[in-house]
Design a protein around this motif. Structure first.
Motif, short mmCIF file in Angstrom:
data_model
loop_
_atom_site.label_atom_id
_atom_site.label_comp_id
_atom_site.label_asym_id
_atom_site.label_seq_id
_atom_site.Cartn_x
_atom_site.Cartn_y
_atom_site.Cartn_z
N VAL A 57 -3.41 -42.80 48.40
CA VAL A 57 -2.59 -43.06 49.59
C VAL A 57 -1.36 -42.16 49.59
CG1 VAL A 57 -1.12 -44.76 50.74
CG2 VAL A 57 -3.40 -45.41 49.96
N ALA A 58 -0.70 -42.04 48.45
CA ALA A 58 0.49 -41.19 48.36
C ALA A 58 0.15 -39.76 48.76
CB ALA A 58 1.06 -41.23 46.95
N ALA A 60 -2.43 -38.70 50.59
CA ALA A 60 -2.85 -38.63 52.00
C ALA A 60 -1.64 -38.66 52.93
CB ALA A 60 -3.81 -39.76 52.31
N ARG A 61 -0.67 -39.51 52.63
CA ARG A 61 0.52 -39.60 53.49
C ARG A 61 1.35 -38.33 53.46
NH1 ARG A 61 2.72 -45.81 52.71
NH2 ARG A 61 0.84 -46.82 53.52
N LEU A 62 1.21 -37.58 52.38
CA LEU A 62 1.97 -36.34 52.26
C LEU A 62 1.22 -35.14 52.80
CD1 LEU A 62 3.61 -37.03 48.81
CD2 LEU A 62 4.77 -36.93 51.02
N GLU A 88 -5.86 -45.04 56.19
CA GLU A 88 -4.94 -44.00 55.71
C GLU A 88 -5.54 -42.60 55.83
OE1 GLU A 88 -1.89 -44.31 54.70
OE2 GLU A 88 -1.64 -46.46 54.34
N THR A 258 3.41 -42.77 43.31
CA THR A 258 3.89 -41.84 44.33
C THR A 258 4.11 -40.46 43.71
OG1 THR A 258 4.98 -43.62 45.55
CG2 THR A 258 5.71 -41.38 46.01
N SER A 287 10.47 -43.53 47.47
CA SER A 287 9.59 -44.71 47.47
C SER A 287 10.26 -45.96 46.90
CB SER A 287 8.32 -44.42 46.67
OG SER A 287 8.55 -44.45 45.27
N ARG A 294 2.23 -49.45 47.69
CA ARG A 294 1.68 -48.61 48.74
C ARG A 294 2.54 -48.65 50.00
NH1 ARG A 294 -4.43 -49.90 49.66
NH2 ARG A 294 -4.43 -49.68 47.39
N THR A 295 3.10 -49.80 50.31
CA THR A 295 3.90 -49.94 51.52
C THR A 295 5.15 -49.06 51.51
OG1 THR A 295 5.00 -51.86 50.53
CG2 THR A 295 3.15 -52.30 52.01
N SER A 299 5.76 -40.83 54.17
CA SER A 299 5.00 -39.81 54.85
C SER A 299 5.64 -38.45 54.60
CB SER A 299 4.99 -40.08 56.35
OG SER A 299 6.31 -39.94 56.88
N ARG A 300 4.93 -37.40 54.93
CA ARG A 300 5.50 -36.05 54.77
C ARG A 300 6.73 -35.90 55.66
NH1 ARG A 300 2.94 -31.72 52.11
NH2 ARG A 300 4.30 -29.94 52.08
#
Length: 308
Positions: A57-58, A60-62, A88, A258, A287, A294-295, A299-300
């Motif tokens: 997840v970390a 993907a969000r970046l 995600e 993260t 973070s 995860r919450t 994001s990038r």
């Protein structure tokens, strides 16, 4: 035409994460309990977790494309975890389903943002070489492959053997690594406790001690995460301490995951290890300012707004 994000062409992903998927049950407490002590906690928050899923997840969000290799169960909780990961943008084609519940973790967080965690493996215990070998094409194509130790070691070894890009190992929880795994690890990412365990010493005394311990490990590149102090990047006998930016810490639960996800992103983008660690330190610092693992992962866009 819409695309099912759980079945995209995973051979095209930048990063493959091989690891655990858990349901976290997080409880806030005034102070962490001592042996034999009972403490009162707040409401139970049920959140997606597991080091493998969190690091996926970390990443993907970046902003990178990510596939996750692992296992969940066949119950309603497992279905929910699948949905969260797919939402995600993570490719979960290689996320196996095994009878029973998913992995689960009970996370206690105190008022100083420190935590303690108990993990029940659940479906993660069923992740073996066949699970990993089913993703051989994806592993060979990825720029970076990331693994941790919340799944059985034979699965981690299989992933390392199949990786053709950079293989990053987060040795958490720390266990003795088989000799055949060490030569396959391109970047090792332990925290202080894990470094001490791998080096066979009671504790890490200071940064210089950490650098000596890291240099003695049979891995040429080691990044030691140091929490609020940042990270120590060791390449052979050379080392550099990268300070963390100021942060209003609320919960440190997902900071290490993260960091690992962000490090994978930066390495996949072709950054040198020191620059990649700087990027990861900034993401981890951001973070800790929110509750949950995860919450709280940025994001990038959020990271760029903070760091400029």
């Amino acid at each position: 035409m819409s695309t099912d994000i759980s079945s995209v062409d995973s051979a095209s992903v930048d990063i493959v994460v091989v690891g655990s998927v858990n349901l976290d049950q997080l409880i806030e407490v005034v102070a962490l309990p001592r042996p034999g002590e009972t403490v009162q906690g707040g409401p139970v928050a049920r959140l997606g977790g597991g080091k493998g899923a969190n690091q996926a997840v970390a990443a993907a969000r970046l902003g990178r494309s990510v596939a996750l290799v692992g296992a969940v169960g066949t119950d309603q909780d497992s279905a929910g975890l699948r949905q969260e990961l797919a939402a995600e943008g993570i490719d979960i084609t290689r996320l196996a389903a095994v009878p029973g519940p998913p992995g689960q973790a009970v996370v206690l967080v105190d008022q100083q943002a420190e935590n303690c965690i108990v993990v029940s493996p659940g479906a993660n215990a069923a992740v073996g070489p066949p699970t990993v070998e089913a993703a051989a094409r994806e592993l060979a194509a990825a720029a970076v492959v990331v693994a941790q130790l919340e799944i059985p070691l034979p699965a981690v070894l299989a992933a390392a053997r199949l990786a053709r890009g950079t293989f990053v190992l987060n040795p958490a929880p720390a266990v003795a690594l088989p000799p055949e795994l060490w030569p396959l690890v391109d970047v090792l990412v332990p925290n202080r406790t894990e470094l001490a365990r791998l080096a066979g010493v009671p504790e890490v005394l200071d940064v210089a001690h950490a650098a000596r311990l890291a240099a003695a490990l049979p891995c040429p590149r080691v990044v030691v995460t140091l929490g609020a102090a940042g990270a120590l990047v060791c390449e052979g006998a050379a080392y550099e301490l990268i300070a963390a930016p100021p942060a209003r810490a609320v919960d440190t639960t997902g900071a290490g995951d993260t960091f690992c996800g962000a490090l994978a992103v930066a390495l996949a983008e072709g950054r040198p290890l020191g620059a990649a660690a700087r990027f990861a330190v900034r993401a981890a610092a951001l973070s800790v300012e929110r509750t949950g693992a995860r919450t709280a992962m940025p994001s990038r866009a959020a990271l760029e707004r903070r760091t400029g």
